[in-house]
Design an enzyme around this catalytic site. Structure first.
Site, PDB file in Angstrom:
ATOM      1  CE1 TYR A 216      12.656  -5.914   2.624  1.00 53.07           C
ATOM      2  CE2 TYR A 216      14.018  -3.980   2.931  1.00 53.07           C
ATOM      3  CZ  TYR A 216      13.417  -4.890   2.109  1.00 53.07           C
ATOM      4  OH  TYR A 216      13.612  -4.809   0.755  1.00 53.07           O
TER       5      TYR A 216
ATOM      6  CB  SER B 170      -0.966  -0.002   1.178  1.00 54.22           C
ATOM      7  OG  SER B 170      -0.285  -0.252   2.377  1.00 54.22           O
ATOM      8  CB  SER B 171       3.905   2.369   1.785  1.00 54.21           C
ATOM      9  OG  SER B 171       4.677   1.210   1.674  1.00 54.21           O
TER      10      SER B 171
ATOM     11  CG  ASP C  55       7.379  -3.653  -2.876  1.00 50.46           C
ATOM     12  OD1 ASP C  55       7.538  -4.794  -3.339  1.00 50.46           O
ATOM     13  OD2 ASP C  55       7.504  -3.375  -1.673  1.00 50.46           O
TER      14      ASP C  55
HETATM   15  C1  GLA Z   1       9.419  -5.603   0.503  1.00 48.39           C
HETATM   16  C2  GLA Z   1      10.348  -4.618  -0.192  1.00 48.39           C
HETATM   17  C3  GLA Z   1      10.771  -5.153  -1.556  1.00 48.39           C
HETATM   18  C4  GLA Z   1      11.315  -6.589  -1.445  1.00 48.39           C
HETATM   19  C5  GLA Z   1      10.363  -7.474  -0.637  1.00 48.39           C
HETATM   20  C6  GLA Z   1      10.939  -8.828  -0.374  1.00 48.39           C
HETATM   21  O1  GLA Z   1       8.204  -5.708  -0.196  1.00 48.39           O
HETATM   22  O2  GLA Z   1       9.736  -3.369  -0.345  1.00 48.39           O
HETATM   23  O3  GLA Z   1      11.727  -4.299  -2.134  1.00 48.39           O
HETATM   24  O4  GLA Z   1      12.598  -6.596  -0.915  1.00 48.39           O
HETATM   25  O5  GLA Z   1      10.028  -6.880   0.591  1.00 48.39           O
HETATM   26  O6  GLA Z   1      11.069  -9.565  -1.555  1.00 48.39           O
END
Ligand code: GLA
Length: 387
Positions: free
Chosen positions: A224, A129-130, A174
Site C-alpha cells: 500500500y 475493521s481497523s 474508510d
Molecule cells: C484502504 C485505505 C483507504 C483507501 C483504500 C483504497 O482502504 O485505508 O484510505 O486508500 O485502501 O482505495
C-alpha cells in the site's frame, strides 16, 4: 447484541455497572479505489456489519482492553502514560492510537477506561475493521468527555492515528465512510476538499454482495505505502510542467497530453489509474443518479481492470472472484474493493441469481485457489451510535 456484550463485559470486568454500549459500522467502497490519497473522488457506504463496544470510565489512568474476537489474548492492559505503539499491544494499538491522537490535539483524557469489543466484520477482509475500531474509540471518548468534535473530526482523528501511530499511510475514505455513514446511502466524497453528498442506493431487484477471498493481509505489510509513493512521484514530475495540486486535478485528456513527462513506466501507469478512476467514479455517480444501473455496473468492471492492469493491486484471488462473477448472468458489476492484495470484492447481483452467484463463484474459487471464499449479502447502515 447489546445484552450479549454487556453480559460479557460483566463477566470479564466484574460488573457492567456504569458501562455503556456503542456500535460503529464497517464500510464497503462501491467505486473510486486508490483515489483518496490522490485528491480524487470515492463512493463508499457504511455497512450494518461493524464493531460493538462496551466502555466504562475508570478512576485511575489504566486502560484495560478485551476483544471477543481475540479472546485467547485475554485482557490487554495499558495506561494513558503508555500511549506508544508496540507489538505486544496487538489490536489495542488501534484504540490506543486514537487516544494518543486526542492528546496530540490537546484533548487531555481525564481518566482511563475498560473497553470490550466485538466485531462481526470479517477480520482482514478489507471492510475496514481497523477504521471501525478507530471511529468507535473516538465516538466513545467524545461521549465520555464531551469534546466539541463533529463526526468528520472523528474521521480525521482516526486517520491521523492510523497514519502516525500505526504507520499506515491511508487516505480518509474508510474513517469518513464510517463516521459519516447513512442508511441506504453511499457517500460521494471529494477527498481534495472533503465536500460530500449522500446518494440514495436504490437497487430495486438487486443486492450488494461481498465476496471475501480469505487471503489474509494487513495494510502494514502490503504494498500500500509503495503504491502511494509511486503516485506521489508521478505527481511531482507532472508538477514540474503543470500547476496541479493532485492527480485528481487532471481529466483523461490532460493526462494523455502530459503523461510522457512521467519518466518511469510503472509510475505512469499508477498515475493513469488514479486519473481515470477518479473520472470513472464521477461518471458512475452520475449514472446512478439517472438510474442507469447497468452503466454503473460496467464502470465497476472497468475499475477492476484498471486496478488489475495499471495499479496492480488485485492478485489471483481477487481476479478469480471477479472474473467468475462476470460470467454469471444477472451480475451488474463486480470489482475488488478496498486496498486490494487480498481482502474482498463487491458485486451488484440481481436477486434471482444470488444463490447461483454464491454457488458458482464459490466453487470456481475453491477449484482455482484451494480454499473457500465467504459471501455476505449486505445492507447499508448508519454511522456510529450509542446502543
Ligand atoms: C484502504 C485505505 C483507504 C483507501 C483504500 C483504497 O482502504 O485505508 O484510505 O486508500 O485502501 O482505495
Amino acid at each position: 447484541m447489546k445484552e450479549i456484550i454487556l453480559s460479557k463485559f460483566a463477566e470479564i470486568f466484574g460488573s457492567a455497572e456504569g458501562a455503556k454500549a456503542y456500535f460503529a459500522p464497517g464500510r464497503v467502497n462501491l467505486i473510486g479505489e486508490h483515489t483518496d490519497y490522490n485528491g480524487g473522488h470515492v463512493f463508499p457506504c457504511a455497512l450494518t456489519l461493524g464493531t460493538y463496544g462496551v466502555a466504562r470510565k475508570r478512576k485511575d489512568n489504566k486502560l484495560r482492553f478485551y476483544s471477543m474476537n481475540f479472546g485467547h489474548l485475554g485482557i490487554i492492559e495499558s495506561s494513558l502514560e503508555d500511549l506508544i505503539p508496540s507489538k505486544e499491544a496487538d489490536w489495542t494499538n488501534y484504540p490506543k492510537g486514537v487516544m494518543w491522537a486526542f492528546e496530540q490535539r490537546g484533548m487531555k483524557l481525564p481518566c482511563g477506561m475498560d473497553l470490550l469489543l466485538y466485531g462481526n466484520i470479517p477480520n482482514g477482509a478489507g471492510l475496514s475493521s481497523s477504521a471501525s475500531v478507530e471511529v468507535l474509540t473516538g465516538f466513545i471518548l467524545r461521549d465520555f468527555f464531551d469534546f466539541d468534535l463533529s463526526n468528520q473530526d472523528l474521521a480525521l482523528i482516526g486517520q491521523y492515528a492510523e497514519n502516525h501511530f500505526n504507520k499506515v499511510n491511508c487516505g480518509i475514505m474508510d474513517q469518513f465512510a464510517i463516521a459519516m455513514g447513512k442508511k441506504n446511502h453511499a457517500i460521494f466524497l471529494d477527498t481534495a476538499d472533503l465536500s460530500y453528498e449522500y446518494a440514495p442506493i436504490k437497487l430495486e431487484q438487486a443486492k450488494i454482495v461481498i465476496a471475501c477471498s480469505n487471503k489474509k493481509r494487513g495494510l502494514g505489510d502490503s504494498k500500500y505505502n509503495e503504491r502511494r509513493s509511486q503516485s506521489e512521484m508521478a505527481l511531482a514530475q507532472l508538477q514540474q510542467i503543470t500547476p496541479i495540486a493532485t492527480l485528481g486535478d487532471l481529466d483523461e485528456e490532460a493526462f494523455e497530453r502530459l503523461k510522457d513527462h512521467i519518466q518511469d513506466d510503472i509510475c505512469r501507469r499508477r498515475a493513469k489509474h488514479a486519473v481515470y478512476e477518479n473520472r470513472r467514479t464521477m461518471r458512475a455517480v452520475e449514472a446512478l443518479r439517472s438510474n442507469k444501473l447497468e452503466l454503473f455496473g460496467q464502470l465497476m468492471n472497468e475499475s477492476h481492470v484498471s486496478l488489475r492492469d495499471d495499479y496492480e493491486v488485485t492478485g489471483v484471488e481477487l481476479d478469480t472472484l471477479v472474473e467468475e462473477a462476470w460470467k454469471v448472468e444477472g451480475v451488474l458489476g463486480s470489482r475488488m474493493t478496498g486496498a486490494g492484495f487480498g481482502g474482498c470484492t463487491v458485486s451488484i447481483v440481481r436477486d434471482e441469481v444470488i444463490d447461483t452467484f454464491i454457488q458458482q463463484v464459490g466453487e470456481a474459487y475453491m477449484v482455482r485457489i484451494g480454499y473457500e471464499a465467504d459471501f455476505y449479502v449486505v445492507d447499508i447502515g448508519e454511522g456510529p451510535i450509542i446502543l
